[in-house]
Design a protein around this motif. Structure first.
Motif, mmCIF file in Angstrom:
data_model
loop_
_atom_site.group_PDB
_atom_site.id
_atom_site.type_symbol
_atom_site.label_atom_id
_atom_site.label_comp_id
_atom_site.label_asym_id
_atom_site.label_seq_id
_atom_site.Cartn_x
_atom_site.Cartn_y
_atom_site.Cartn_z
ATOM 1 N N SER A 27 1.748 -12.902 4.541
ATOM 2 C CA SER A 27 2.627 -13.150 5.690
ATOM 3 C C SER A 27 4.030 -12.604 5.501
ATOM 4 C CB SER A 27 2.731 -14.658 5.957
ATOM 5 O OG SER A 27 1.473 -15.226 6.244
ATOM 6 N N GLU A 28 4.435 -12.367 4.254
ATOM 7 C CA GLU A 28 5.830 -12.046 3.963
ATOM 8 C C GLU A 28 6.358 -10.863 4.759
ATOM 9 O OE1 GLU A 28 6.066 -11.525 -0.234
ATOM 10 O OE2 GLU A 28 5.864 -13.681 -0.668
ATOM 11 N N GLU A 29 5.547 -9.795 4.916
ATOM 12 C CA GLU A 29 6.071 -8.615 5.603
ATOM 13 C C GLU A 29 6.240 -8.853 7.102
ATOM 14 O OE1 GLU A 29 3.589 -5.198 5.112
ATOM 15 O OE2 GLU A 29 1.743 -6.249 5.592
ATOM 16 N N PHE A 30 5.529 -9.835 7.659
ATOM 17 C CA PHE A 30 5.714 -10.176 9.071
ATOM 18 C C PHE A 30 6.851 -11.181 9.256
ATOM 19 C CE2 PHE A 30 1.393 -8.563 8.843
ATOM 20 C CZ PHE A 30 1.408 -7.648 9.880
ATOM 21 N N LEU A 31 7.040 -12.051 8.278
ATOM 22 C CA LEU A 31 8.197 -12.945 8.310
ATOM 23 C C LEU A 31 9.492 -12.139 8.231
ATOM 24 C CD1 LEU A 31 6.927 -15.756 5.926
ATOM 25 C CD2 LEU A 31 7.369 -15.987 8.368
ATOM 26 N N ARG A 32 9.445 -11.074 7.456
ATOM 27 C CA ARG A 32 10.637 -10.244 7.276
ATOM 28 C C ARG A 32 11.110 -9.615 8.590
ATOM 29 N NH1 ARG A 32 8.825 -7.106 3.154
ATOM 30 N NH2 ARG A 32 8.153 -5.432 4.542
ATOM 31 N N ILE A 33 10.183 -9.311 9.496
ATOM 32 C CA ILE A 33 10.561 -8.689 10.773
ATOM 33 C C ILE A 33 10.667 -9.722 11.893
ATOM 34 C CG2 ILE A 33 9.542 -6.467 10.133
ATOM 35 C CD1 ILE A 33 7.169 -7.199 12.002
ATOM 36 N N GLY A 34 10.467 -11.004 11.564
ATOM 37 C CA GLY A 34 10.604 -12.057 12.558
ATOM 38 C C GLY A 34 9.508 -12.078 13.597
ATOM 39 N N GLY A 40 10.626 0.231 4.830
ATOM 40 C CA GLY A 40 11.075 0.647 6.158
ATOM 41 C C GLY A 40 9.931 1.130 7.028
ATOM 42 N N TRP A 41 9.055 1.939 6.452
ATOM 43 C CA TRP A 41 7.888 2.427 7.205
ATOM 44 C C TRP A 41 7.000 1.261 7.630
ATOM 45 C CZ3 TRP A 41 6.350 6.916 3.380
ATOM 46 C CH2 TRP A 41 7.198 8.011 3.594
ATOM 47 N N ALA A 42 6.757 0.354 6.683
ATOM 48 C CA ALA A 42 5.887 -0.789 6.984
ATOM 49 C C ALA A 42 6.495 -1.672 8.070
ATOM 50 C CB ALA A 42 5.636 -1.601 5.718
ATOM 51 N N ASP A 43 7.786 -1.928 7.990
ATOM 52 C CA ASP A 43 8.437 -2.777 8.986
ATOM 53 C C ASP A 43 8.325 -2.166 10.382
ATOM 54 O OD1 ASP A 43 9.100 -4.514 7.003
ATOM 55 O OD2 ASP A 43 11.251 -4.065 6.993
ATOM 56 N N ALA A 44 8.538 -0.859 10.491
ATOM 57 C CA ALA A 44 8.449 -0.201 11.790
ATOM 58 C C ALA A 44 7.029 -0.300 12.352
ATOM 59 C CB ALA A 44 8.882 1.257 11.671
ATOM 60 N N ALA A 45 6.036 -0.034 11.499
ATOM 61 C CA ALA A 45 4.646 -0.101 11.945
ATOM 62 C C ALA A 45 4.255 -1.530 12.311
ATOM 63 C CB ALA A 45 3.724 0.441 10.854
ATOM 64 N N ASN A 46 4.704 -2.506 11.529
ATOM 65 C CA ASN A 46 4.350 -3.902 11.789
ATOM 66 C C ASN A 46 4.999 -4.434 13.066
ATOM 67 O OD1 ASN A 46 2.665 -4.128 9.556
ATOM 68 N ND2 ASN A 46 4.327 -4.786 8.198
ATOM 69 N N LEU A 63 0.831 -1.200 0.000
ATOM 70 C CA LEU A 63 0.000 0.000 0.000
ATOM 71 C C LEU A 63 0.868 1.254 0.000
ATOM 72 C CD1 LEU A 63 -2.837 -0.933 2.526
ATOM 73 C CD2 LEU A 63 -3.022 -0.744 0.043
ATOM 74 N N LEU A 64 1.857 1.286 0.889
ATOM 75 C CA LEU A 64 2.737 2.442 0.959
ATOM 76 C C LEU A 64 3.584 2.573 -0.299
ATOM 77 C CD1 LEU A 64 3.925 2.118 4.677
ATOM 78 C CD2 LEU A 64 2.303 3.793 3.742
ATOM 79 N N GLY A 65 3.891 1.447 -0.908
ATOM 80 C CA GLY A 65 4.697 1.452 -2.118
ATOM 81 C C GLY A 65 4.016 2.097 -3.311
ATOM 82 N N GLN A 66 2.709 2.330 -3.233
ATOM 83 C CA GLN A 66 2.010 3.029 -4.301
ATOM 84 C C GLN A 66 2.274 4.534 -4.267
ATOM 85 O OE1 GLN A 66 -2.177 1.454 -5.097
ATOM 86 N NE2 GLN A 66 -1.773 0.531 -3.096
#
Length: 408
Positions: free
Chosen positions: A197-204, A173-179, A161-164
């Motif tokens: 799930s990918e963006e949550f797997l990315r932050i562990g 970076g913004w998404a990871d911090a918020a997630n 969404l933010l990437g649009q």
């Protein structure tokens, strides 16, 4: 029931796959699990919910009905035109709180979180299920402060969404911090596909679970084919394409229109029906001028929608960021193959024979439609139906209840 899922970890009840990572960067101080063997009070929260909110509304209603059928008390709190209370079919109490319409969204409303908190405080839930990771994300901390188990459902990819609107690296970076903040505040995060799930797997995130959605296999069925309806949209020798969904930027409806333009240029006599409404309707009508494209508007009658799916030759789902796309699954259940964006979650759902995946270009979608139409009609329709039968609402409800109660 105990068992072992991926990586040798305990497996949840049918319909849910816990997703584990090796990262220990994110620690979630969980509220103690609750027992769902007895009747408990489950409160569902959502904004961006309304008569035309599509997949979100369908998921909430089917989950809520399933919880109630299993003996639980279920209350759904959502925005609307005015304050009201209503018992829905299936026994769910829906509490609506008046909220203003958000401009340029096609009718979406957002109720003030403070008003939601006032309602929830009086309901005294045993478990809170939140289907809004934006405006209601603070309810994870609210629930923890009160010793209430909380689960958030991620119905969209925040990084996409933010990437649009921002460069990819910045959006990620913004998404990871918020997630990270959100995952810390909730006892569990639910995604419906590996893609989501990918963006949550990315932050562990250690509290991530995957619960696929379902489809009403009785309502959406090949037997709902309506020859009269088909004849009203396409001639006997014409190919009837269907795009069903919200007419908004992220759905990329233009790609379906462009595919029809290219197919006709190549000599394929095709017609496109676009079922849905949204803020881009007039712009899309302008883009489709001169082409055999018909806009039905939003279809509230599920029986009519089921007949439309069952009567089409191919459905199109060009949205590149879809985290599940229930309308595509409804098409498959009705026996109609789907051509979808290869960059969306539908890459996990569409299998050979029941449709095709295409890159995010109109020409690729046109080529994919042609390839699907080369498959004998009976073969492609049977394959589509078989694939949809892998996704039942009963399994999805079982999966959600396993997460809501942390039944490990």
């Amino acid at each position: 029931m105990r068992g072992h899922g991926v990586h040798g970890h305990p497996r949840h009840a049918r319909g849910v796959l816990p997703v584990f990572t090796a990262s220990a960067n994110l620690v979630v101080p969980a509220v103690a699990p609750i027992q769902l063997n007895d009747r408990v009070r489950i409160v569902q929260l959502a904004n961006f919910y309304g008569p035309r909110s599509g997949g979100l509304r369908t998921a909430l209603h089917n989950w809520g009905r399933g919880y109630a059928e299993r003996g639980h008390e279920v209350i759904l709190v959502v925005p609307g035109q005015r304050d009201s209370e209503e018992v829905l079919p299936g026994g769910v109490l829906r509490i609506t709180r008046a909220a203003p319409v958000i401009p340029a969204t096609g009718g979406y409303r957002i109720v003030n979180p403070r008003r939601v908190a006032d309602v929830v405080r009086g309901l005294r839930p045993d478990v809170l299920e939140v289907s809004d990771r934006l405006t209601l994300r603070g309810f994870g901390g609210w629930a923890r402060d009160r010793g209430i188990r909380s689960v958030v459902v991620s119905h969209e990819r925040l990084d996409r969404l933010l990437g649009q609107f921002a460069p990819r690296r910045l959006a990620t970076g913004w998404a990871d911090a918020a997630n990270r903040r959100m995952a810390r505040n909730y006892d569990a995060v639910v995604c419906t596909t590996d893609f989501a799930s990918e963006e949550f797997l990315r932050i562990g995130a250690p509290n991530l679970h995957r619960v696929p959605l379902g489809v009403d296999l009785a309502m959406f069925h090949p037997g709902k084919h309506d020859q009269g309806m088909r004849d009203s949209y396409a001639g006997p020798a014409q190919r009837f394409l269907l795009h069903c969904g919200r007419l908004s930027v992220e759905k990329q409806v233009e790609r379906s229109i462009e595919a029809v333009r290219l197919l006709r240029r190549e000599g394929h006599d095709t017609r496109l029906v676009i079922a849905g409404d949204g803020p881009r309707r007039e712009a899309l009508k302008s883009r489709a001028r001169g082409l055999p494209v018909h806009f039905t508007g939003f279809i509230s009658d599920k029986s009519r929608l089921a007949a439309l799916f069952a009567s089409a030759d191919v459905s199109l789902a060009p949205g590149p960021h879809e985290t599940f796309c229930l309308s595509a699954l409804e098409s498959l259940a009705a026996g109609t193959p789907v051509v979808a964006s290869q960059s969306s979650a539908l890459a996990e759902i569409i299998t050979p024979g029941c449709g095709a995946l295409a890159s995010n270009r109109g020409s690729a979608f046109a080529e994919a439609v042609s390839s699907v139409l080369e498959i004998p009609a009976n073969t492609r329709r049977a394959s589509a139906r078989r694939r949809a039968e892998d996704f039942g609402w009963a399994e999805s409800v079982d999966g959600m209840l396993a997460v809501l109660g942390d039944d490990r």
